[in-house]
Motif scaffolding. Structure first.
Motif, PDB file in Angstrom:
ATOM      1  N   MET A 240       0.800  -1.213   0.000  1.00 45.15           N
ATOM      2  CA  MET A 240       0.000   0.000   0.000  1.00 45.15           C
ATOM      3  C   MET A 240       0.838   1.270   0.000  1.00 45.15           C
ATOM      4  SD  MET A 240      -3.408  -0.862   2.152  1.00 45.15           S
ATOM      5  CE  MET A 240      -4.661  -1.836   1.294  1.00 45.15           C
ATOM      6  N   ALA A 241       2.140   1.140   0.172  1.00 48.06           N
ATOM      7  CA  ALA A 241       3.012   2.304   0.069  1.00 48.06           C
ATOM      8  C   ALA A 241       3.360   2.623  -1.383  1.00 48.06           C
ATOM      9  CB  ALA A 241       4.287   2.099   0.880  1.00 48.06           C
ATOM     10  N   HIS A 242       2.809   1.862  -2.306  1.00 48.12           N
ATOM     11  CA  HIS A 242       2.909   2.139  -3.730  1.00 48.12           C
ATOM     12  C   HIS A 242       1.541   2.624  -4.188  1.00 48.12           C
ATOM     13  CE1 HIS A 242       2.996   1.122  -8.082  1.00 48.12           C
ATOM     14  NE2 HIS A 242       4.262   1.445  -7.986  1.00 48.12           N
ATOM     15  N   LEU A 243       1.477   3.385  -5.296  1.00 51.98           N
ATOM     16  CA  LEU A 243       0.197   3.958  -5.701  1.00 51.98           C
ATOM     17  C   LEU A 243      -0.846   2.898  -5.995  1.00 51.98           C
ATOM     18  CD1 LEU A 243      -1.148   6.695  -6.066  1.00 51.98           C
ATOM     19  CD2 LEU A 243      -0.604   6.568  -8.494  1.00 51.98           C
ATOM     20  N   THR A 244      -0.446   1.733  -6.506  1.00 49.14           N
ATOM     21  CA  THR A 244      -1.409   0.653  -6.723  1.00 49.14           C
ATOM     22  C   THR A 244      -2.118   0.304  -5.427  1.00 49.14           C
ATOM     23  OG1 THR A 244      -0.184  -0.305  -8.573  1.00 49.14           O
ATOM     24  CG2 THR A 244      -1.663  -1.776  -7.376  1.00 49.14           C
ATOM     25  N   GLY A 245      -1.355   0.095  -4.367  1.00 49.64           N
ATOM     26  CA  GLY A 245      -1.953  -0.278  -3.097  1.00 49.64           C
ATOM     27  C   GLY A 245      -2.698   0.869  -2.449  1.00 49.64           C
ATOM     28  N   TYR A 246      -2.083   2.054  -2.419  1.00 48.27           N
ATOM     29  CA  TYR A 246      -2.707   3.205  -1.766  1.00 48.27           C
ATOM     30  C   TYR A 246      -4.013   3.596  -2.463  1.00 48.27           C
ATOM     31  CZ  TYR A 246      -3.370   7.901   0.114  1.00 48.27           C
ATOM     32  OH  TYR A 246      -3.909   9.013   0.718  1.00 48.27           O
ATOM     33  N   GLY A 247      -3.965   3.747  -3.780  1.00 51.11           N
ATOM     34  CA  GLY A 247      -5.135   4.236  -4.494  1.00 51.11           C
ATOM     35  C   GLY A 247      -6.215   3.195  -4.701  1.00 51.11           C
ATOM     36  N   TYR A 248      -5.833   2.055  -5.254  1.00 49.97           N
ATOM     37  CA  TYR A 248      -6.829   1.103  -5.757  1.00 49.97           C
ATOM     38  C   TYR A 248      -7.254   0.068  -4.725  1.00 49.97           C
ATOM     39  CZ  TYR A 248      -5.142   3.466  -9.835  1.00 49.97           C
ATOM     40  OH  TYR A 248      -4.783   4.454 -10.714  1.00 49.97           O
ATOM     41  N   LEU A 249      -6.418  -0.151  -3.708  1.00 50.52           N
ATOM     42  CA  LEU A 249      -6.724  -1.174  -2.710  1.00 50.52           C
ATOM     43  C   LEU A 249      -7.053  -0.590  -1.342  1.00 50.52           C
ATOM     44  CD1 LEU A 249      -3.864  -3.644  -3.725  1.00 50.52           C
ATOM     45  CD2 LEU A 249      -6.216  -3.539  -4.591  1.00 50.52           C
ATOM     46  N   ALA A 250      -6.675   0.675  -1.096  1.00 41.92           N
ATOM     47  CA  ALA A 250      -6.999   1.328   0.180  1.00 41.92           C
ATOM     48  C   ALA A 250      -8.066   2.404   0.016  1.00 41.92           C
ATOM     49  CB  ALA A 250      -5.743   1.929   0.809  1.00 41.92           C
TER      50      ALA A 250
END
Length: 542
Positions: A240-250
């Protein structure tokens, strides 16, 4: 911190007029969940160190967010102050991100792999006021590291430790119930919401600034194309510290008022257990995650009939893997391409995933334009490869303190540094980076085609092809291959296989290097620049 989001001004009026920037912050969507479904499960957090996951309703999540926000504010954290957190996927990660928005602070998640050297630069460059770390994660003592670098960080006021002890523990510092009520404003739609360092596929991290409007314009468009809804249960296994994780998964689950299920340490067997237990419907991660799950299924694990959609980004998806995932797991793998600077730019809709994901990276999301140009900036016709330019709603607000690196033209086009072409249906295909070509004897070698062929070999788990110097031909192709467990592979095997596939002999790699794993960012994005550095030595030693 004095932020200067220089790339916003020219877009404000047209993007808002078009309805692409909705002027809504994450605070609006969390409040909506509290009104509509307060007792619905918001977060299920699986941890390698716990036997049972933590389950939070939207009501309980909001209570914890409010506590974190009040306590940060009581420490003097306010509008435009940077809060850096180096945490695995966890409920604390989500609570901190939401708490920052509640008090107008800037969330700055950083990858758990970073150590003293990288962190000292990032925390100083961003003038971080608070640094939040786990006590220990995957056997590494983050608290000791944070204490070690603290004297070299003049802006840093506090280190807080999840799982720690004493007054700096997360519970004692951020979950205290006697913190005063909030009085300051929350994040505004055009304030910098997120500061995120680029993954480092080029070796030069830059601090990307996003606002609620730039980020959420992308997430809303993505939700529509991927046909996600409040009934989806989303697996958050990509960091989640990458934009994939932060944006799309959080963030997307909060926008939808749906549920996110977190996995802190990637393990395909455990992921499939989570998928079955929680009735997961969707996830997004790099190709390696899908390959791992397919291998686990081949070794006897099972999936769930609810788990039908997966979005792969970070590297092209081999067609053979798309077929395996659909046959073995019932998954439709949608391809995508994007950058920290703009989120997902192109996505293949689920309905055409089986047809298009293996040969393209999707079509531009609503609100985003793409253009393929030659070396002189002239737009190229369909099918011709050139430099990929993008512009639109989700383009970032600029690089912190480095506006000279923003790489945008006067009319808003951003140079991605990638090579691409567009097919007759309007689907884009990334064809490497500008430095990614292998030119052998004046002939361009189709690197992606070679990689896709290698993926068909039964011994190959992952692979990448790069050039290495050659005095006679200029360059030759080297294949770096990570093998499936127990498999073997020689260069003669590769030659025989390519002959069987009826491939031109000059396209066959002329060197094979077997590696344990390909170098990648924490989110799984391949770092070809490292492979090129390794391959350069082969030419020098020849």
């Amino acid at each position: 911190m004095n932020f200067d989001p220089v790339l916003l001004t020219s877009r404000m009026q047209p993007m808002k007029a078009a309805g692409l920037w909705r002027d809504e912050t994450i605070n609006v969507f969390l409040q909506r969940a509290l009104e509509r479904c307060p007792d619905k499960t918001a977060v299920v957090a699986y941890s390698q160190s716990a036997t049972e996951p933590v389950r939070l309703s939207y009501r309980e999540l909001d209570r914890r967010v409010e506590s974190v926000a009040r306590n940060l504010a009581s420490m003097g954290v306010g509008h435009a102050d940077v809060v850096t957190f180096q945490l695995p996927n966890s409920w604390e990660f989500i609570a901190i991100a939401l708490a920052c928005a509640r008090i107008g602070a800037v969330a700055n998640p950083v990858m758990p792999i970073f150590r003293q050297h990288e962190l000292t630069f990032m925390l100083n460059f961003g003038e971080s006021k608070v640094f939040i770390v786990p006590k220990v994660f995957r056997g590494f003592d983050y608290e000791a590291m944070a204490r070690e670098i603290l004297p070299s960080l003049p802006h840093l006021k506090r280190v807080i430790v999840v799982g720690g002890e004493g007054e700096d523990s997360f519970d004692n510092a951020l979950m205290r119930e006697d913190a005063p009520p909030l009085t300051g404003p929350g994040i505004a739609p055009d304030d910098v919401l997120l500061l995120m360092y680029t993954s480092g596929t080029t070796g030069e991290p830059k601090a990307v600034m996003h606002t609620s409007n730039t980020l959420f314009s992308n997430l809303h468009a993505y939700i529509a194309v991927m046909e996600l809804s409040d009934s989806d249960i989303i697996l958050g296994a990509s960091p989640m510290a990458h934009l994939t994780g932060y944006g799309y998964l959080a963030m997307i689950p909060v926008l939808l008022n749906s549920t996110t299920v977190l996995q802190d340490v990637w393990d395909a067997k455990r992921a499939l257990h989570i998928v079955r237990t929680e009735s997961v419907t969707f996830s997004m991660a790099s190709t390696a995650f899908v390959a791992d799950m397919c291998l686990a299924v081949e070794n006897g694990d099972s999936t769930s009939t609810t788990f039908t959609k997966f979005n792969c980004a970070g590297a092209p998806i081999p067609p053979v893997l798309i077929e395996r995932a659909h046959k073995q797991m019932g998954l439709r793998i949608s391809s995508a391409w994007g950058m920290t600077e703009c989120g997902a730019v192109t996505v293949t809709e689920p309905a055409r995933a089986l047809e298009k994901s293996g040969v393209s990276d999707g079509r531009p999301l609503p609100g985003i334009e793409i253009k393929i140009v030659d070396i002189n900036g002239n737009e190229l016709p369909c099918g011709e490869t050139g430099t990929l330019l993008i512009r639109g709603a989700s383009l970032f607000a600029g690089y912190l303190k480095r506006p000279q690196l923003n790489a945008t033209t006067d009319d808003g086009w951003f140079d991605t540094g990638d090579l691409a072409f567009v097919d007759a249906d309007g689907y884009m295909r990334i064809n490497g980076r500008s430095k990614d070509l292998v030119i052998r004897g004046g002939e361009n070698i189709p690197v992606m085609e070679i990689e896709n062929l290698l993926y068909k070999h039964p011994a190959v788990m992952t692979c990448a092809v790069v050039g290495y110097p050659d005095k006679r031909l200029g360059e030759r192709a080297c294949a770096f291959v990570a093998l499936k467990p127990g498999a073997t592979l020689t260069l003669d095997d590769v030659r025989t296989f390519f002959d069987e596939q009826q491939v031109a002999k000059q396209y066959c790699p002329e060197r094979l290097e077997i590696v344990d794993a390909l170098p990648a960012t924490p989110s799984g994005k391949l770092q070809k620049f490292k492979l090129r550095e390794m391959a350069r030595q082969f030419g020098e030693s020849a």
